[in-house]
Motif scaffolding. Structure first.
Motif, PDB file in Angstrom:
ATOM      1  N   SER A  34       0.301 -20.336 -72.285  1.00 21.78           N
ATOM      2  CA  SER A  34       0.075 -21.749 -71.732  1.00 21.78           C
ATOM      3  C   SER A  34       1.401 -22.643 -72.174  1.00 21.78           C
ATOM      4  O   SER A  34       2.210 -21.997 -72.906  1.00 21.78           O
ATOM      5  CB  SER A  34      -1.037 -22.236 -72.709  1.00 21.78           C
ATOM      6  N   GLU A  37       1.914 -23.021 -75.819  1.00 20.28           N
ATOM      7  CA  GLU A  37       2.456 -21.792 -76.411  1.00 20.28           C
ATOM      8  C   GLU A  37       4.091 -21.472 -75.850  1.00 20.28           C
ATOM      9  O   GLU A  37       4.998 -21.313 -76.643  1.00 20.28           O
ATOM     10  CB  GLU A  37       1.721 -20.342 -75.957  1.00 20.28           C
ATOM     11  N   TRP A 122      -1.140 -25.715 -83.189  1.00 21.74           N
ATOM     12  CA  TRP A 122      -2.039 -25.717 -84.120  1.00 21.74           C
ATOM     13  C   TRP A 122      -3.298 -26.580 -83.811  1.00 21.74           C
ATOM     14  O   TRP A 122      -4.292 -26.515 -84.087  1.00 21.74           O
ATOM     15  CB  TRP A 122      -1.457 -26.170 -85.559  1.00 21.74           C
ATOM     16  N   ASP A 123      -2.902 -27.725 -83.266  1.00 23.35           N
ATOM     17  CA  ASP A 123      -3.692 -28.929 -82.870  1.00 23.35           C
ATOM     18  C   ASP A 123      -4.531 -28.814 -81.533  1.00 23.35           C
ATOM     19  O   ASP A 123      -5.289 -29.605 -81.301  1.00 23.35           O
ATOM     20  CB  ASP A 123      -3.160 -30.308 -82.925  1.00 23.35           C
ATOM     21  N   LYS A 124      -4.473 -27.676 -80.719  1.00 22.37           N
ATOM     22  CA  LYS A 124      -4.736 -27.785 -79.505  1.00 22.37           C
ATOM     23  C   LYS A 124      -6.293 -27.849 -79.392  1.00 22.37           C
ATOM     24  O   LYS A 124      -6.716 -28.265 -78.314  1.00 22.37           O
ATOM     25  CB  LYS A 124      -4.644 -26.102 -78.957  1.00 22.37           C
ATOM     26  N   ASN A 125      -7.130 -27.652 -80.470  1.00 21.39           N
ATOM     27  CA  ASN A 125      -8.338 -27.884 -80.262  1.00 21.39           C
ATOM     28  C   ASN A 125      -8.989 -29.246 -80.395  1.00 21.39           C
ATOM     29  O   ASN A 125     -10.261 -29.703 -80.040  1.00 21.39           O
ATOM     30  CB  ASN A 125      -9.391 -27.066 -81.134  1.00 21.39           C
ATOM     31  N   GLY A 126      -7.947 -30.106 -80.605  1.00 21.80           N
ATOM     32  CA  GLY A 126      -8.280 -31.524 -81.084  1.00 21.80           C
ATOM     33  C   GLY A 126      -7.572 -32.548 -80.224  1.00 21.80           C
ATOM     34  O   GLY A 126      -7.323 -33.594 -80.233  1.00 21.80           O
ATOM     35  N   ASP A 128      -6.313 -33.361 -75.745  1.00 18.85           N
ATOM     36  CA  ASP A 128      -6.108 -33.197 -74.610  1.00 18.85           C
ATOM     37  C   ASP A 128      -4.606 -33.173 -73.998  1.00 18.85           C
ATOM     38  O   ASP A 128      -3.804 -34.128 -74.524  1.00 18.85           O
ATOM     39  CB  ASP A 128      -6.938 -34.358 -73.595  1.00 18.85           C
ATOM     40  N   TYR A 151      -4.215 -37.294 -78.620  1.00 20.25           N
ATOM     41  CA  TYR A 151      -5.248 -36.880 -79.653  1.00 20.25           C
ATOM     42  C   TYR A 151      -6.486 -37.383 -79.619  1.00 20.25           C
ATOM     43  O   TYR A 151      -7.028 -38.520 -79.192  1.00 20.25           O
ATOM     44  CB  TYR A 151      -4.427 -37.106 -81.068  1.00 20.25           C
ATOM     45  N   SER A 152      -7.478 -36.596 -80.240  1.00 25.90           N
ATOM     46  CA  SER A 152      -8.944 -37.025 -80.341  1.00 25.90           C
ATOM     47  C   SER A 152      -9.043 -38.281 -81.294  1.00 25.90           C
ATOM     48  O   SER A 152      -8.330 -38.730 -81.866  1.00 25.90           O
ATOM     49  CB  SER A 152      -9.931 -35.949 -80.980  1.00 25.90           C
TER      50      SER A 152
END
Length: 226
Positions: A34, A37, A122-126, A128, A151-152
Motif C-alpha cells: 500500500s 507501506e 502504525w496509525d492506519k486504523n485511525g 483516512d 486523523y479521526s
C-alpha cells in the motif's frame, strides 16, 4: 514414444505449469504494498523491530527564539524519558499519571516530526487517506506525489488534524503541509531535508519554512539496535 506415455508427460507438464503460475501470482500479490507501506519502508520500517533505544533532541528556532527538549524512547518496553533544561521525567506509556500524560503530548508531537512516514503506518486504523499523482508541491512547485492523511475526530492529542505529504518516486518526503482540524488553509508548510541513515532509519533532520523564519530540526539523534 507410446501414446499413453506422451499423454502422461503432457498432463504432468500442464500441472507443473499451473502450479508455477499460481505461485508467481501469489508472490506478485505479496509484493504489492500500500502507499502507506511504501513510505514507511522507504524510511526504514523493516529495521524498526531491531531498535532498542531511540534518542533525539527536538529543536525549534522561530525568529530569534530557541526551544529544545530531548527524548529517550525504549520502544520494546515503551518507556520514555523526557529531558528539559528544568526537569527529567521517565514514564511507561501504558501507565501514565496526569503529569506523564501531559508530557507525552510533547513526545507524540516530536516523534511524529521525526518518523512520520513510519508513524502513519502504525496509525492506519485511525486515519483516512488519499493518494494523488502529479501534484504541485507547495514550496518547490515541482510535480510530486501527494498523500493526504486525516486523523479521526476521536481520541489522540490533536483529533481531526490533516497532513499532506509530498514525495517523489523514491517515496521520500520532500515537503509537507499541516492543516489543523482538517481546515482547507495550511497551518504550517515546511521542507523535509538533510536526510541521514541512523540505525537503518531514514530521518530528515531539518524542516523549515520557505522564508526561513521557522526551523524545526533534530540533533543528537542516536539509535541502539539489537
Amino acid at each position: 514414444m507410446k501414446p499413453y506415455l506422451y499423454s502422461f508427460i503432457v498432463a504432468f507438464a500442464l500441472i507443473i505449469g499451473c502450479k508455477n503460475e499460481k505461485k508467481t501470482t501469489t508472490t506478485e500479490v505479496e509484493k504489492e504494498l500500500s502507499i502507506l507501506e511504501k513510505l514507511a519502508y522507504a524510511n526504514g520500517f523493516e529495521n524498526w523491530n531491531k531498535v532498542q533505544e531511540l534518542k533525539f533532541t527536538f529543536n525549534v528556532d522561530r525568529d530569534t527564539s530557541h526551544f529544545e527538549r530531548t527524548w529517550i524512547w525504549e520502544p520494546k518496553i515503551n518507556q520514555v524519558t523526557a529531558i528539559t533544561d528544568v526537569d527529567t521525567l521517565t514514564y511507561l506509556r501504558k501507565d501514565m499519571d496526569s503529569v506523564a500524560h501531559k508530557t507525552n503530548g510533547g513526545f507524540i508531537n516530536d516523534k511524529y516530526w521525526l518518523i512520520a512516514p513510519i508513524n502513519i503506518l502504525w496509525d492506519k486504523n485511525g486515519i483516512d487517506y488519499d493518494h494523488s499523482q502529479n501534484v504541485e508541491a507547495p514550496i518547490s512547485k515541482k510535480p510530486m506525489q501527494k498523500l493526504t492523511v486525516v486523523y479521526s475526530n476521536e481520541g489522540g492529542y490533536t483529533p481531526g488534524d490533516a497532513y499532506d505529504f509530498y514525495f517523489g518516486d523514491d517515496h521520500m518526503v520532500k515537503e509537507w503541509m499541516f492543516r489543523k482540524g482538517n481546515q482547507a488553509e495550511p497551518s504550517l508548510i515546511t521542507t523535509w531535508e538533510d536526510y541521514v541513515d541512523i540505525g537503518g532509519l531514514k530521518i530528515a533532520k531539518m524542516h523549515q519554512k520557505e522564508d526561513g523564519s521557522f526551523k524545526l530540526y533534530f540533533t543528537d539523534v542516536a539509535v541502539k539496535t539489537n
